[in-house]
Design an enzyme around this catalytic site. Structure first.
Site, PDB file in Angstrom:
ATOM      1  N   CYS A 150      32.388  43.447  55.034  1.00  0.00           N
ATOM      2  CA  CYS A 150      32.548  42.027  54.690  1.00  0.00           C
ATOM      3  C   CYS A 150      32.245  41.836  53.214  1.00  0.00           C
ATOM      4  CB  CYS A 150      31.549  41.167  55.460  1.00  0.00           C
ATOM      5  SG  CYS A 150      31.902  41.039  57.196  1.00  0.00           S
ATOM      6  N   GLU A 184      37.798  46.749  55.127  1.00  0.00           N
ATOM      7  CA  GLU A 184      38.066  46.631  56.560  1.00  0.00           C
ATOM      8  C   GLU A 184      39.120  45.560  56.832  1.00  0.00           C
ATOM      9  OE1 GLU A 184      34.417  46.677  59.031  1.00  0.00           O
ATOM     10  OE2 GLU A 184      35.340  45.015  60.107  1.00  0.00           O
TER      11      GLU A 184
HETATM   12  N1  ACO Z   1      43.611  31.133  45.008  1.00  0.00           N
HETATM   13  C1  ACO Z   1      44.431  31.988  44.351  1.00  0.00           C
HETATM   14  N2  ACO Z   1      44.047  33.217  43.916  1.00  0.00           N
HETATM   15  C2  ACO Z   1      42.783  33.572  44.151  1.00  0.00           C
HETATM   16  C3  ACO Z   1      41.861  32.721  44.817  1.00  0.00           C
HETATM   17  C4  ACO Z   1      42.327  31.446  45.234  1.00  0.00           C
HETATM   18  N3  ACO Z   1      41.500  30.567  45.844  1.00  0.00           N
HETATM   19  N4  ACO Z   1      40.670  33.338  44.897  1.00  0.00           N
HETATM   20  C5  ACO Z   1      40.835  34.545  44.304  1.00  0.00           C
HETATM   21  N5  ACO Z   1      42.109  34.695  43.858  1.00  0.00           N
HETATM   22  C6  ACO Z   1      42.678  35.863  43.167  1.00  0.00           C
HETATM   23  C7  ACO Z   1      43.022  35.512  41.729  1.00  0.00           C
HETATM   24  O1  ACO Z   1      44.033  36.382  41.297  1.00  0.00           O
HETATM   25  C8  ACO Z   1      41.713  35.818  41.022  1.00  0.00           C
HETATM   26  O2  ACO Z   1      41.865  36.092  39.661  1.00  0.00           O
HETATM   27  P1  ACO Z   1      41.954  34.867  38.600  1.00  0.00           P
HETATM   28  O3  ACO Z   1      40.845  33.906  38.926  1.00  0.00           O
HETATM   29  O4  ACO Z   1      41.793  35.536  37.278  1.00  0.00           O
HETATM   30  O5  ACO Z   1      43.299  34.250  38.820  1.00  0.00           O
HETATM   31  C9  ACO Z   1      41.287  37.080  41.735  1.00  0.00           C
HETATM   32  O6  ACO Z   1      41.680  36.887  43.088  1.00  0.00           O
HETATM   33  C10 ACO Z   1      39.819  37.389  41.655  1.00  0.00           C
HETATM   34  O7  ACO Z   1      39.070  36.206  41.748  1.00  0.00           O
HETATM   35  P2  ACO Z   1      37.483  36.214  41.631  1.00  0.00           P
HETATM   36  O8  ACO Z   1      37.038  34.994  40.904  1.00  0.00           O
HETATM   37  O9  ACO Z   1      37.029  37.513  41.070  1.00  0.00           O
HETATM   38  O10 ACO Z   1      37.055  36.181  43.175  1.00  0.00           O
HETATM   39  P3  ACO Z   1      35.947  35.262  43.866  1.00  0.00           P
HETATM   40  O11 ACO Z   1      34.622  35.448  43.210  1.00  0.00           O
HETATM   41  O12 ACO Z   1      36.424  33.887  44.004  1.00  0.00           O
HETATM   42  O13 ACO Z   1      35.815  36.003  45.279  1.00  0.00           O
HETATM   43  C11 ACO Z   1      36.385  36.285  47.564  1.00  0.00           C
HETATM   44  C12 ACO Z   1      36.885  36.327  46.110  1.00  0.00           C
HETATM   45  C13 ACO Z   1      35.177  37.210  47.721  1.00  0.00           C
HETATM   46  C14 ACO Z   1      37.471  36.762  48.515  1.00  0.00           C
HETATM   47  C15 ACO Z   1      35.982  34.804  47.857  1.00  0.00           C
HETATM   48  O14 ACO Z   1      37.141  34.019  47.843  1.00  0.00           O
HETATM   49  C16 ACO Z   1      35.256  34.588  49.165  1.00  0.00           C
HETATM   50  O15 ACO Z   1      34.078  34.889  49.291  1.00  0.00           O
HETATM   51  N6  ACO Z   1      35.954  34.013  50.180  1.00  0.00           N
HETATM   52  C17 ACO Z   1      35.355  33.687  51.454  1.00  0.00           C
HETATM   53  C18 ACO Z   1      35.028  34.922  52.254  1.00  0.00           C
HETATM   54  C19 ACO Z   1      36.230  35.842  52.400  1.00  0.00           C
HETATM   55  O16 ACO Z   1      37.307  35.430  52.762  1.00  0.00           O
HETATM   56  N7  ACO Z   1      36.005  37.142  52.133  1.00  0.00           N
HETATM   57  C20 ACO Z   1      37.004  38.194  52.270  1.00  0.00           C
HETATM   58  C21 ACO Z   1      37.147  38.526  53.702  1.00  0.00           C
HETATM   59  S1  ACO Z   1      37.977  40.061  53.955  1.00  0.00           S
HETATM   60  C22 ACO Z   1      36.732  41.222  54.035  1.00  0.00           C
HETATM   61  O17 ACO Z   1      35.608  40.835  54.143  1.00  0.00           O
HETATM   62  C23 ACO Z   1      37.025  42.682  53.980  1.00  0.00           C
END
Ligand code: ACO
Ligand code: ZN
Length: 284
Positions: A150, A184
């Site tokens: 996760c 995962e």
């Molecule tokens: N909309 C569009 N693109 C996005 C978004 C969004 N809401 N969020 C991330 N991205 C893409 C973009 O390309 C972004 O780059 P940019 O901001 O330069 O355009 C890139 O991803 C990286 O963004 P970060 O700022 O580094 O990522 P963030 O800190 O927001 O974390 C994460 C991403 C961990 C997936 C977060 O959204 C989160 O915690 N979500 C809720 C929990 C979740 O869904 N986790 C993943 C589950 S799958 C697993 O656990 C294996």
């Protein structure tokens, strides 16, 4: 037969207060039922214990002296640190971490059994301590070669590049282990967006760098350099439309647009993981 607990699986808590942030929750998390209907749940940002009111949290803070997560600090660069926490040794902390993260993760089963996992918690340091930004969990032994179970950035820190940092760090651990890794499945929508962005930026940067040498890289070469699994490399190249079939062979060719976009992205000031700041050996 219907699971009797299923009835209660609706989003319960609406707000959590953690450190300076009041955060709206996204999904159900199985906090004890007596906490489910509180207007705000108060969380100690260092040990992640939860309390029904500010008063109890303040009383707790007079006893809880933590100013960072438990476990070993295995990385420090500028104001960013990573702590490695063993689910078997820090059960209460890791369960609290799972409960908190479930508020923002829909598709994952919550593991009450935290023993088989290591947790990598990323913090941002200021004069008050090392503040929890996000984490990923990782199975100690993954039969599927997963290097992340996760992954979460707390909502108040999202879209600031921290998710990218977490993902990059997970692959740095895989490089030290000399393994190829992948998150995962299934990924959430946000997980997929973030991984796709990271995979393509990393692969394109590597290919641009490699062009200077004149030596071509195969999919396996890219996998070995990045610790990405070959299927993730292949899918990324397909998404970039970079696989060309010439004279009965596949070649990797980046279009001018892909290169221009990558060069623009590389100019953005971003935090990067510095492998030299990692002080870690795998436990197995
Ligand atoms: N909309 C569009 N693109 C996005 C978004 C969004 N809401 N969020 C991330 N991205 C893409 C973009 O390309 C972004 O780059 P940019 O901001 O330069 O355009 C890139 O991803 C990286 O963004 P970060 O700022 O580094 O990522 P963030 O800190 O927001 O974390 C994460 C991403 C961990 C997936 C977060 O959204 C989160 O915690 N979500 C809720 C929990 C979740 O869904 N986790 C993943 C589950 S799958 C697993 O656990 C294996
Ligand atoms: Zn505490």
């Amino acid at each position: 037969t219907q699971n009797p607990h299923e009835v209660a699986r609706v989003k319960n808590l609406n707000l959590v207060q953690i450190g300076k942030h009041e955060v709206e929750t996204w999904y159900f998390s199985p906090y004890p039922i007596e906490y489910a209907y509180l207007p705000v749940l108060h969380i100690c940002e260092f040990c992640l214990s939860y309390f029904p009111a500010v008063k109890q949290l303040s009383r707790h803070r007079t006893k809880c002296t933590l100013q960072h997560p438990p476990g070993n600090e295995i990385y420090r660069k500028d104001d960013i640190s990573f702590f490695e926490i063993d689910g078997r040794k820090q059960k209460v902390y890791c369960r609290n971490l799972c409960l908190l993260s479930k508020l923002f993760l829909d598709h994952k089963t919550l593991y009450y059994d935290v023993d088989p996992f290591l947790f990598y918690v990323m913090t941002l340091r200021d004069e008050d301590g090392a503040h929890f930004i996000g984490y990923f969990s990782k199975e100690k032994e993954s039969s599927e070669q997963y290097n992340v179970a996760c992954i979460l950035t707390m909502p108040q820190y999202q879209r600031m590049g921290f998710g990218r940092l977490l993902i990059a760090f997970s692959y740095e651990l895989s490089k030290v282990e000399k393994r190829l890794g992948s998150p995962e499945k299934p990924l959430s929508d946000l997980g997929l967006l973030s991984y796709r962005a990271f995979w393509s930026e990393t692969i394109v940067a590597l290919l641009i760098e490699q062009q200077k040498t004149g030596i071509e890289l195969s999919i396996d070469d890219i996998a070995n350099r990045t610790a990405f699994q070959p299927t993730d490399v292949l899918h990324t190249l397909q998404t970039l439309n970079a696989l060309k079939y010439y004279h009965g062979q596949y070649a990797i060719v980046l279009s001018d647009t892909v290169i221009k976009n990558a060069e623009r992205a590389m100019k953005k000031k971003r935090r990067e993981v510095d492998p030299k700041a990692l002080n870690w050996k795998p436990i197995h």
